[in-house]
Design a protein around this motif. Structure first.
Motif, PDB file in Angstrom:
ATOM      1  N   LEU A 290       0.530   1.150  -1.646  1.00 37.12           N
ATOM      2  CA  LEU A 290       1.008   2.442  -2.133  1.00 37.12           C
ATOM      3  C   LEU A 290       2.531   2.407  -2.231  1.00 37.12           C
ATOM      4  O   LEU A 290       3.193   1.676  -1.507  1.00 37.12           O
ATOM      5  CB  LEU A 290       0.561   3.559  -1.200  1.00 37.12           C
ATOM      6  CG  LEU A 290      -0.944   3.752  -1.022  1.00 37.12           C
ATOM      7  CD1 LEU A 290      -1.206   4.914  -0.076  1.00 37.12           C
ATOM      8  CD2 LEU A 290      -1.645   3.970  -2.350  1.00 37.12           C
ATOM      9  N   GLN A 291       3.084   3.236  -3.096  1.00 34.62           N
ATOM     10  CA  GLN A 291       4.516   3.138  -3.359  1.00 34.62           C
ATOM     11  C   GLN A 291       5.366   3.429  -2.122  1.00 34.62           C
ATOM     12  O   GLN A 291       6.399   2.783  -1.913  1.00 34.62           O
ATOM     13  CB  GLN A 291       4.926   4.060  -4.508  1.00 34.62           C
ATOM     14  CG  GLN A 291       6.365   3.849  -4.928  1.00 34.62           C
ATOM     15  CD  GLN A 291       6.704   4.476  -6.258  1.00 34.62           C
ATOM     16  OE1 GLN A 291       5.911   5.192  -6.845  1.00 34.62           O
ATOM     17  NE2 GLN A 291       7.891   4.209  -6.751  1.00 34.62           N
ATOM     18  N   ASP A 292       4.971   4.399  -1.310  1.00 33.51           N
ATOM     19  CA  ASP A 292       5.728   4.683  -0.089  1.00 33.51           C
ATOM     20  C   ASP A 292       5.814   3.438   0.789  1.00 33.51           C
ATOM     21  O   ASP A 292       6.857   3.143   1.387  1.00 33.51           O
ATOM     22  CB  ASP A 292       5.066   5.817   0.708  1.00 33.51           C
ATOM     23  CG  ASP A 292       5.282   7.173   0.074  1.00 33.51           C
ATOM     24  OD1 ASP A 292       6.071   7.253  -0.884  1.00 33.51           O
ATOM     25  OD2 ASP A 292       4.662   8.156   0.528  1.00 33.51           O
ATOM     26  N   THR A 293       4.707   2.710   0.868  1.00 30.29           N
ATOM     27  CA  THR A 293       4.667   1.504   1.688  1.00 30.29           C
ATOM     28  C   THR A 293       5.522   0.404   1.066  1.00 30.29           C
ATOM     29  O   THR A 293       6.232  -0.321   1.771  1.00 30.29           O
ATOM     30  CB  THR A 293       3.216   1.018   1.844  1.00 30.29           C
ATOM     31  OG1 THR A 293       2.396   2.124   2.208  1.00 30.29           O
ATOM     32  CG2 THR A 293       3.113  -0.053   2.910  1.00 30.29           C
ATOM     33  N   VAL A 294       5.445   0.282  -0.247  1.00 28.22           N
ATOM     34  CA  VAL A 294       6.259  -0.708  -0.945  1.00 28.22           C
ATOM     35  C   VAL A 294       7.741  -0.464  -0.675  1.00 28.22           C
ATOM     36  O   VAL A 294       8.513  -1.401  -0.433  1.00 28.22           O
ATOM     37  CB  VAL A 294       5.968  -0.663  -2.462  1.00 28.22           C
ATOM     38  CG1 VAL A 294       6.986  -1.485  -3.247  1.00 28.22           C
ATOM     39  CG2 VAL A 294       4.562  -1.178  -2.749  1.00 28.22           C
ATOM     40  N   GLU A 295       8.153   0.799  -0.701  1.00 26.32           N
ATOM     41  CA  GLU A 295       9.551   1.124  -0.415  1.00 26.32           C
ATOM     42  C   GLU A 295       9.922   0.728   1.012  1.00 26.32           C
ATOM     43  O   GLU A 295      11.040   0.255   1.261  1.00 26.32           O
ATOM     44  CB  GLU A 295       9.792   2.619  -0.629  1.00 26.32           C
ATOM     45  CG  GLU A 295       9.672   3.070  -2.080  1.00 26.32           C
ATOM     46  CD  GLU A 295      10.659   2.374  -2.998  1.00 26.32           C
ATOM     47  OE1 GLU A 295      11.813   2.147  -2.582  1.00 26.32           O
ATOM     48  OE2 GLU A 295      10.273   2.036  -4.133  1.00 26.32           O
ATOM     49  N   SER A 296       8.992   0.898   1.935  1.00 26.48           N
ATOM     50  CA  SER A 296       9.258   0.531   3.327  1.00 26.48           C
ATOM     51  C   SER A 296       9.290  -0.981   3.511  1.00 26.48           C
ATOM     52  O   SER A 296       9.958  -1.489   4.423  1.00 26.48           O
ATOM     53  CB  SER A 296       8.200   1.153   4.248  1.00 26.48           C
ATOM     54  OG  SER A 296       8.304   2.564   4.245  1.00 26.48           O
ATOM     55  N   ILE A 297       8.571  -1.711   2.672  1.00 26.12           N
ATOM     56  CA  ILE A 297       8.659  -3.170   2.698  1.00 26.12           C
ATOM     57  C   ILE A 297      10.035  -3.600   2.210  1.00 26.12           C
ATOM     58  O   ILE A 297      10.672  -4.490   2.780  1.00 26.12           O
ATOM     59  CB  ILE A 297       7.547  -3.800   1.827  1.00 26.12           C
ATOM     60  CG1 ILE A 297       6.173  -3.526   2.442  1.00 26.12           C
ATOM     61  CG2 ILE A 297       7.759  -5.311   1.686  1.00 26.12           C
ATOM     62  CD1 ILE A 297       5.014  -3.931   1.565  1.00 26.12           C
ATOM     63  N   LYS A 298      10.513  -2.939   1.185  1.00 30.24           N
ATOM     64  CA  LYS A 298      11.844  -3.238   0.661  1.00 30.24           C
ATOM     65  C   LYS A 298      12.914  -3.057   1.732  1.00 30.24           C
ATOM     66  O   LYS A 298      13.857  -3.839   1.835  1.00 30.24           O
ATOM     67  CB  LYS A 298      12.163  -2.326  -0.525  1.00 30.24           C
ATOM     68  CG  LYS A 298      11.397  -2.631  -1.798  1.00 30.24           C
ATOM     69  CD  LYS A 298      11.877  -1.673  -2.893  1.00 30.24           C
ATOM     70  CE  LYS A 298      11.124  -1.874  -4.188  1.00 30.24           C
ATOM     71  NZ  LYS A 298      11.621  -0.956  -5.246  1.00 30.24           N
ATOM     72  N   SER A 299      12.761  -2.003   2.530  1.00 30.73           N
ATOM     73  CA  SER A 299      13.764  -1.700   3.554  1.00 30.73           C
ATOM     74  C   SER A 299      13.567  -2.528   4.817  1.00 30.73           C
ATOM     75  O   SER A 299      14.401  -2.474   5.725  1.00 30.73           O
ATOM     76  CB  SER A 299      13.715  -0.212   3.913  1.00 30.73           C
ATOM     77  OG  SER A 299      12.501   0.104   4.587  1.00 30.73           O
ATOM     78  N   GLY A 300      12.471  -3.275   4.887  1.00 32.50           N
ATOM     79  CA  GLY A 300      12.221  -4.119   6.056  1.00 32.50           C
ATOM     80  C   GLY A 300      11.505  -3.421   7.188  1.00 32.50           C
ATOM     81  O   GLY A 300      11.334  -3.997   8.260  1.00 32.50           O
ATOM     82  N   GLU A 301      11.076  -2.167   6.972  1.00 32.38           N
ATOM     83  CA  GLU A 301      10.427  -1.426   8.050  1.00 32.38           C
ATOM     84  C   GLU A 301       8.935  -1.732   8.170  1.00 32.38           C
ATOM     85  O   GLU A 301       8.351  -1.563   9.243  1.00 32.38           O
ATOM     86  CB  GLU A 301      10.630   0.075   7.837  1.00 32.38           C
ATOM     87  CG  GLU A 301      12.071   0.517   7.993  1.00 32.38           C
ATOM     88  CD  GLU A 301      12.229   2.020   7.851  1.00 32.38           C
ATOM     89  OE1 GLU A 301      12.929   2.618   8.686  1.00 32.38           O
ATOM     90  OE2 GLU A 301      11.652   2.594   6.905  1.00 32.38           O
TER      91      GLU A 301
END
Length: 354
Positions: A290-301
């Motif tokens: 999901l996009q929220d998760t993808v964004e958190s992968i980008k940030s390293g979280e």
């Protein structure tokens, strides 16, 4: 009939991530705050009624992944086959779904796509469709193997399209093995895990958890399960379960395996509330991309996720159902491969290519 294995490395990752992000940009990812009526009206396809009437029953409309799935399914059926698509929300109630399927049959649908509330109800639904002479495909939630064997033995026009949850779980474990310390953040030689599962007894959730641990062990790591809890696949339940896990075990939990991304996103919030630094004090991993998760992968979280290809599944299910409506035979089971999503560079490199 299972698709041949694909290379899950850089090229496929780039394609999977780009496809996901473009889909998400159109549909959005926020959970619906209200529940749609169980018998939602006005969802039939607009325009000329030149194609077959297709009935679709979804287990719950407020599930983020199924929101994406049904949107892709409806659009593809209408644009490719000029189908009249009748969507129904079972709202998490199997009896409601049973009634919906009966009504869709009575209303003249030529084919059915059902995302079952309970896989144990597959036999009843398959029998109803078979009696009416209407092909049926179960989507996203796979009925038991014994039920699938019955379809084949009795020559029923019933099939299933989904993914292999064991593959998703294995990929989750591999994602952790690819981290600098292979999940062993405290260096004691054991990866201490928490498990956030979907509904209790859900086969897909159980397989994802089981095979995540198996992948760690196959990769040479010892693993122990400190905490396990079942929710309803939502961000809220993920946060609630993670809070409970952290209150009991604190930073002893090094890896939190989440059966889907919504629960992983909730666990991320709980970890921060507990004073943990995700990506440093704990690794989180989910399924769905999901996009929220993808964004958190980008940030390293979040360490990574597994792309549960809603678009590929929706198109395969639609194509197969139309073939069945036209009298062609189908296999009882079709699987779409999952794809690991982990690196920041994956998304940045592909961004301008859409």
């Amino acid at each position: 009939m299972k698709r041949s294995k694909k290379d899950v490395f850089a090229g496929i990752l780039l394609f999977g991530a780009a496809f996901l992000l473009s889909a998400c940009a159109v549909t959005g990812q926020k959970r619906e705050t209200g529940k749609a009526p169980a018998q939602e009206a006005g969802t039939e396809a607009a325009g000329k009624e030149t194609g077959p009437k297709i009935g679709v029953s979804i287990y719950r409309y407020d599930d983020t992944f199924m929101k994406l799935y049904r949107s892709e399914l409806k659009q593809y059926l209408e644009e490719t086959y000029h189908a009249q698509v009748v969507l129904r929300n079972a709202d998490g109630n199997q009896e409601t779904q049973n009634q919906q399927v009966d009504r869709l049959i009575a209303d003249g649908c030529k084919g059915l796509l059902v995302n079952p509330v309970e896989v144990s109800a597959a036999g009843r639904l398959a029998d109803a469709a078979n009696k009416a002479g209407i092909p049926l495909i179960f989507i996203n939630r796979e009925p038991k193997q014994t039920e699938q064997l019955r379809w084949k033995k009795e020559h029923m026009a019933v099939s299933s399209v989904g993914t292999d949850s064991r593959q998703a779980g294995s990929y989750q474990g591999e994602i952790i093995l690819e981290t600098p310390k292979k999940g062993d953040l405290n260096g004691d030689g054991v990866v201490s895990c928490g498990m956030l599962k979907g509904e209790e007894g859900n086969e897909a959730s159980e397989y994802r958890s089981e095979y995540a641990i198996k992948a760690l062990k196959k990769g040479g790591m010892k693993a122990e399960e400190l905490y396990s809890g079942s929710g309803d696949w939502s961000r809220e339940s993920g946060k609630k379960l993670a809070r409970e896990a952290f209150s009991r075990y604190g930073n002893k939990i090094e890896v939190m395996f989440c059966s889907n991304d919504a629960m992983a996103n909730g666990a991320l919030e709980a970890a921060k509330e507990a004073g943990l630094v995700p990506g440093k004090d704990i690794y989180l991993v989910g399924v769905d991309a999901l996009q929220d998760t993808v964004e958190s992968i980008k940030s390293g979280e979040i360490a990574g996720t597994v792309l549960n290809d809603h678009g590929g599944q929706a198109r395969l299910a639609a194509d197969t159902l139309i073939k069945m409506i036209n009298g062609e035979e189908a296999e009882t089971r079709y699987l779409v491969d999952d794809i690991k999503i982990t690196t920041v560079s994956t998304f940045k490199t592909r961004k301008g290519d859409d």
